[in-house]
Every structure is written in C-alpha cells, then in structure tokens.
Design a protein around this motif. Structure first.
Motif, PDB file in Angstrom:
ATOM      1  N   LEU A 175       0.824  -1.205   0.000  1.00 56.88           N
ATOM      2  CA  LEU A 175       0.000   0.000   0.000  1.00 56.88           C
ATOM      3  C   LEU A 175       0.855   1.251   0.000  1.00 56.88           C
ATOM      4  O   LEU A 175       2.029   1.216   0.352  1.00 56.88           O
ATOM      5  CB  LEU A 175      -0.955   0.010   1.203  1.00 56.88           C
ATOM      6  N   VAL A 176       0.260   2.342  -0.421  1.00 59.30           N
ATOM      7  CA  VAL A 176       0.887   3.660  -0.299  1.00 59.30           C
ATOM      8  C   VAL A 176       0.142   4.379   0.815  1.00 59.30           C
ATOM      9  O   VAL A 176      -1.088   4.447   0.807  1.00 59.30           O
ATOM     10  CB  VAL A 176       0.797   4.464  -1.611  1.00 59.30           C
ATOM     11  N   ALA A 177       0.886   4.885   1.789  1.00 55.70           N
ATOM     12  CA  ALA A 177       0.255   5.499   2.952  1.00 55.70           C
ATOM     13  C   ALA A 177       0.949   6.807   3.314  1.00 55.70           C
ATOM     14  O   ALA A 177       2.088   7.062   2.907  1.00 55.70           O
ATOM     15  CB  ALA A 177       0.289   4.548   4.142  1.00 55.70           C
ATOM     16  N   THR A 178       0.253   7.622   4.098  1.00 56.21           N
ATOM     17  CA  THR A 178       0.821   8.877   4.574  1.00 56.21           C
ATOM     18  C   THR A 178       0.736   8.937   6.095  1.00 56.21           C
ATOM     19  O   THR A 178      -0.013   8.176   6.722  1.00 56.21           O
ATOM     20  CB  THR A 178       0.078  10.099   4.002  1.00 56.21           C
ATOM     21  N   HIS A 179       1.494   9.842   6.659  1.00 59.49           N
ATOM     22  CA  HIS A 179       1.386  10.129   8.091  1.00 59.49           C
ATOM     23  C   HIS A 179      -0.010  10.659   8.373  1.00 59.49           C
ATOM     24  O   HIS A 179      -0.655  11.263   7.508  1.00 59.49           O
ATOM     25  CB  HIS A 179       2.451  11.160   8.477  1.00 59.49           C
ATOM     26  N   SER A 180      -0.482  10.442   9.583  1.00 58.90           N
ATOM     27  CA  SER A 180      -1.844  10.849   9.952  1.00 58.90           C
ATOM     28  C   SER A 180      -2.066  12.354   9.867  1.00 58.90           C
ATOM     29  O   SER A 180      -3.206  12.822   9.860  1.00 58.90           O
ATOM     30  CB  SER A 180      -2.166  10.359  11.366  1.00 58.90           C
ATOM     31  N   SER A 181      -0.988  13.139   9.773  1.00 58.57           N
ATOM     32  CA  SER A 181      -1.110  14.597   9.680  1.00 58.57           C
ATOM     33  C   SER A 181      -1.608  15.055   8.314  1.00 58.57           C
ATOM     34  O   SER A 181      -2.016  16.208   8.155  1.00 58.57           O
ATOM     35  CB  SER A 181       0.253  15.249   9.967  1.00 58.57           C
ATOM     36  N   VAL A 182      -1.557  14.153   7.327  1.00 61.82           N
ATOM     37  CA  VAL A 182      -1.970  14.517   5.960  1.00 61.82           C
ATOM     38  C   VAL A 182      -3.488  14.346   5.855  1.00 61.82           C
ATOM     39  O   VAL A 182      -3.988  13.271   5.528  1.00 61.82           O
ATOM     40  CB  VAL A 182      -1.245  13.665   4.902  1.00 61.82           C
TER      41      VAL A 182
ATOM     42  N   GLY B 220      -7.233  15.225   4.263  1.00 64.83           N
ATOM     43  CA  GLY B 220      -7.853  15.656   3.016  1.00 64.83           C
ATOM     44  C   GLY B 220      -7.342  14.969   1.767  1.00 64.83           C
ATOM     45  O   GLY B 220      -7.843  15.217   0.665  1.00 64.83           O
ATOM     46  N   VAL B 221      -6.353  14.096   1.899  1.00 62.35           N
ATOM     47  CA  VAL B 221      -5.837  13.353   0.749  1.00 62.35           C
ATOM     48  C   VAL B 221      -6.105  11.867   0.989  1.00 62.35           C
ATOM     49  O   VAL B 221      -5.512  11.254   1.879  1.00 62.35           O
ATOM     50  CB  VAL B 221      -4.329  13.580   0.540  1.00 62.35           C
ATOM     51  N   THR B 222      -7.007  11.303   0.209  1.00 60.19           N
ATOM     52  CA  THR B 222      -7.372   9.891   0.392  1.00 60.19           C
ATOM     53  C   THR B 222      -7.135   9.058  -0.862  1.00 60.19           C
ATOM     54  O   THR B 222      -7.172   7.829  -0.793  1.00 60.19           O
ATOM     55  CB  THR B 222      -8.856   9.775   0.780  1.00 60.19           C
ATOM     56  N   ASN B 223      -6.895   9.727  -1.990  1.00 63.01           N
ATOM     57  CA  ASN B 223      -6.718   9.018  -3.251  1.00 63.01           C
ATOM     58  C   ASN B 223      -5.693   9.745  -4.109  1.00 63.01           C
ATOM     59  O   ASN B 223      -5.620  10.976  -4.110  1.00 63.01           O
ATOM     60  CB  ASN B 223      -8.044   8.930  -4.010  1.00 63.01           C
TER      61      ASN B 223
ATOM     62  N   ILE C 245       5.409  17.646  -7.625  1.00 66.41           N
ATOM     63  CA  ILE C 245       4.431  18.056  -6.606  1.00 66.41           C
ATOM     64  C   ILE C 245       5.137  17.960  -5.269  1.00 66.41           C
ATOM     65  O   ILE C 245       5.536  16.871  -4.843  1.00 66.41           O
ATOM     66  CB  ILE C 245       3.171  17.162  -6.619  1.00 66.41           C
ATOM     67  N   THR C 246       5.301  19.096  -4.603  1.00 66.10           N
ATOM     68  CA  THR C 246       6.115  19.135  -3.382  1.00 66.10           C
ATOM     69  C   THR C 246       5.347  19.566  -2.143  1.00 66.10           C
ATOM     70  O   THR C 246       5.893  19.546  -1.041  1.00 66.10           O
ATOM     71  CB  THR C 246       7.303  20.095  -3.567  1.00 66.10           C
ATOM     72  N   ASN C 247       4.077  19.976  -2.304  1.00 65.34           N
ATOM     73  CA  ASN C 247       3.287  20.453  -1.172  1.00 65.34           C
ATOM     74  C   ASN C 247       1.938  19.749  -1.179  1.00 65.34           C
ATOM     75  O   ASN C 247       1.294  19.619  -2.228  1.00 65.34           O
ATOM     76  CB  ASN C 247       3.080  21.970  -1.252  1.00 65.34           C
ATOM     77  N   TRP C 248       1.498  19.291  -0.004  1.00 69.72           N
ATOM     78  CA  TRP C 248       0.228  18.570   0.085  1.00 69.72           C
ATOM     79  C   TRP C 248      -0.957  19.446  -0.316  1.00 69.72           C
ATOM     80  O   TRP C 248      -1.994  18.944  -0.740  1.00 69.72           O
ATOM     81  CB  TRP C 248       0.031  18.021   1.501  1.00 69.72           C
ATOM     82  N   GLN C 249      -0.788  20.735  -0.225  1.00 69.77           N
ATOM     83  CA  GLN C 249      -1.865  21.662  -0.592  1.00 69.77           C
ATOM     84  C   GLN C 249      -2.215  21.537  -2.088  1.00 69.77           C
ATOM     85  O   GLN C 249      -3.359  21.770  -2.486  1.00 69.77           O
ATOM     86  CB  GLN C 249      -1.459  23.088  -0.260  1.00 69.77           C
ATOM     87  N   GLN C 250      -1.247  21.145  -2.891  1.00 68.92           N
ATOM     88  CA  GLN C 250      -1.477  20.958  -4.321  1.00 68.92           C
ATOM     89  C   GLN C 250      -2.432  19.794  -4.599  1.00 68.92           C
ATOM     90  O   GLN C 250      -2.970  19.678  -5.702  1.00 68.92           O
ATOM     91  CB  GLN C 250      -0.142  20.713  -5.037  1.00 68.92           C
TER      92      GLN C 250
ATOM     93  N   GLY D 123      -4.993  19.052  -2.303  1.00 71.92           N
ATOM     94  CA  GLY D 123      -6.155  19.223  -1.434  1.00 71.92           C
ATOM     95  C   GLY D 123      -5.874  18.974   0.025  1.00 71.92           C
ATOM     96  O   GLY D 123      -6.807  18.892   0.842  1.00 71.92           O
ATOM     97  N   GLY D 124      -4.614  18.858   0.376  1.00 72.90           N
ATOM     98  CA  GLY D 124      -4.245  18.603   1.763  1.00 72.90           C
ATOM     99  C   GLY D 124      -3.726  19.839   2.463  1.00 72.90           C
ATOM    100  O   GLY D 124      -3.939  20.968   2.006  1.00 72.90           O
ATOM    101  N   PRO D 125      -3.025  19.679   3.578  1.00 73.69           N
ATOM    102  CA  PRO D 125      -2.507  20.817   4.347  1.00 73.69           C
ATOM    103  C   PRO D 125      -1.364  21.527   3.621  1.00 73.69           C
ATOM    104  O   PRO D 125      -0.716  20.953   2.731  1.00 73.69           O
ATOM    105  CB  PRO D 125      -2.007  20.161   5.642  1.00 73.69           C
TER     106      PRO D 125
END
Length: 291
Positions: free
Chosen positions: A125-132, A134-137, A151-156, A158-160
């Motif tokens: 699986l591909v997973a993120t830290h719990s701090s991310v 708004g990004v589920t897919n 892509i270097t920022n989660w905001q790009q 839909g995330g923080p």
C-alpha cells in the motif's frame, strides 16, 4: 567428568603449577560439575535459524510465534539479513535453515539441494502520516509527480499547506520494484527522497514524521493497527477483496526456501507454515495464503 578433573589436577602438579595458581577441587565441587546439565545434539537440533529479506520478516515471525506457543521445546531464531540473496547463500552453506524471499528462487541461486514454495501474497500500500488530512486518493500521474519531485506540497493535492516528505526504498528492493512496475514506470525519483534500507525503518519513520508518504506491507499495517492513512490509487483501495477480484494488482509474493534434507524440527515448522492452521493465521492478519 570426575576423571577429567583428576587428570587436570595431576597435570598441574607435575608442572609445578598446582600450588601457585591455587586450584582446589573439593568433592562437592566435583559433584557440582557432574550435575551441571550439558548441551546435547538433540537440543541443538531444536533451534531453527531463519533469515531473509526484511519484507518477509513480519509473516515469518507471526507464524513462528504461534508455532513456538505449541512447541515450547523449539526456538526459532531470526538472523539480521536484509536481503534474500545473502540469506539464500547462508542456507546453501548450512548456516541457516529457512529463507523468506520476496522473489522466486532463481535458477542461478539453486544448487539442486534447496527447494522453494510460495507461502502468501502481501498487498503493498501507499500510505501517509496521519497529519496529511484531506488526501485519500492519488492517481498514477499524481503519484509519479510526487516521487519525481514536481508536486512538493500537500496543498497541491487538497491537503494541508506542508512540504511532502517522500520516504523511499533502494531500487533493488521489492517495494520499489513494484511501485515502478504498476505506477512509477521509469520516472526518476527526486534526490530529496529519504532512502531507507529496511521496510521496518520506513514504517517507523512514516509513523513518527509528519507529512511523509511511503509504500509498505498492508499486512504489517493490519497486524500492528498502524495509525496511518492508507491511500486509494486510481480510486481502488488496498483491500484483499480488491486483489481477489483483480482490481488491485500491486502485491508481493512471499516465498519460503529450505533444504531438501531439513532437520526434523525444520520440517515440522515447514509443515505447520503450510497447514490449514497456518493459512488461517495468514488470512486473519491481512495476508493471502497461497493456494
């Protein structure tokens, strides 16, 4: 034992050393030596040494724990090999008894005295830290852009508003090979990615470091109930039912390799691993037992 001790005393006396080194054996000392339990060949045979890639350690330790609970006279020891190639070489040299491998036994690795069998399938699986939040897919294109460093920022996505920290594995490891096969292709990986040699290191870092992303075993996440965000890829979530129906294909095949002439203890453990009981343990913990 008594004769051996008496011989030592006589030898020291003849050399003129008995008095100066102060050796004194009483009858009670001799009795103690005689009563001390000695290691036997049968005891040594009850130690099963297991090695292999770090990605197979979870499943083998899981099975070993259950097996030892039923067979307390047997101890399963795990070596620190991080790649299956080195463990296979150790098996052929009779240093270890069993190897867990994330790849099929290659013809050039087989000396004709070892055998292999697929144990289970483990979804990656591909997973993120719990701090991310708004990004589920992620789409294939988005995942490629993250690993490429475009892509270097989660905001790009839909995330923080936070920098993406890519946790990666070496190119010769199964996790990276699977990522390339199904999603990344031949795209170059950003030089800013944090390369971690062992899967356990990646998992620990992903849990402890905010805004990270990485790929690892679904079963490990299930067994340890890891508080991470499991991402869907192209709208398909990493679930066993999605693997069985052919929708999710990024899986790792775990092989077991052992001698064609194993010790009785090793063979008994192998029989347990491939038994119905073993399959139930695998199924319960997020693995797909091999048919």
């Amino acid at each position: 034992m008594k004769n051996l001790i008496h011989s030592l005393i006589i030898s020291c006396t003849l050399l003129g050393l008995y008095g100066c080194i102060g050796i004194r054996f009483s009858e009670s000392d001799i009795a103690t030596f005689q009563q001390k339990p000695q290691a036997t060949d049968s005891q040594a045979q009850n130690i099963i040494k297991v090695g292999g890639s770090s990605s197979t350690t979870t499943v083998l330790k899981l099975l070993a724990k259950e097996y030892q609970a039923k067979n307390p006279q047997v101890k399963v020891d795990f070596t620190t090999n991080s790649q299956s190639e080195g463990a296979i070489a150790s098996l052929k040299s009779n240093i270890i008894d069993i190897v867990g491998s994330s790849h099929k036994l290659k013809p050039e690795e087989n000396n004709g005295q070892i055998q292999s069998r697929e144990l289970a399938t483990d979804l990656l699986l591909v997973a993120t830290h719990s701090s991310v939040k708004g990004v589920t897919n992620l789409t294939t294109q988005q995942l490629q852009a993250i690993y490429r460093g475009d892509i270097t920022n989660w905001q790009q996505l839909g995330g923080p508003n936070a920098k993406i920290v890519v946790l990666d594995r070496p190119e010769d490891e199964s996790a990276k090979k699977l990522l390339r096969k199904y999603y990344l292709g031949k795209e170059k990986t950003t030089t800013k990615a944090v390369i971690l040699n062992k899967e356990g290191e990646l998992i620990d870092t992903l849990q402890s470091t905010p805004y990270t992303i990485g790929a690892f075993s679904l079963a490990t996440s299930v067994i340890n109930q890891l508080p991470v965000n499991r991402l869907s890829l192209n709208g398909i979530s990493p679930k066993i039912e999605n693997f069985t129906n052919g929708k999710y294909q990024m899986v790792r095949h775990i092989e077991i390799i052992w001698s064609k002439k194993p010790s009785p203890s090793t063979q008994d453990f192998i029989d347990f691993v491939f038994s119905q009981e073993g399959s139930k343990i695998l199924d319960k913990n997020g693995f797909v037992p091999a048919k």
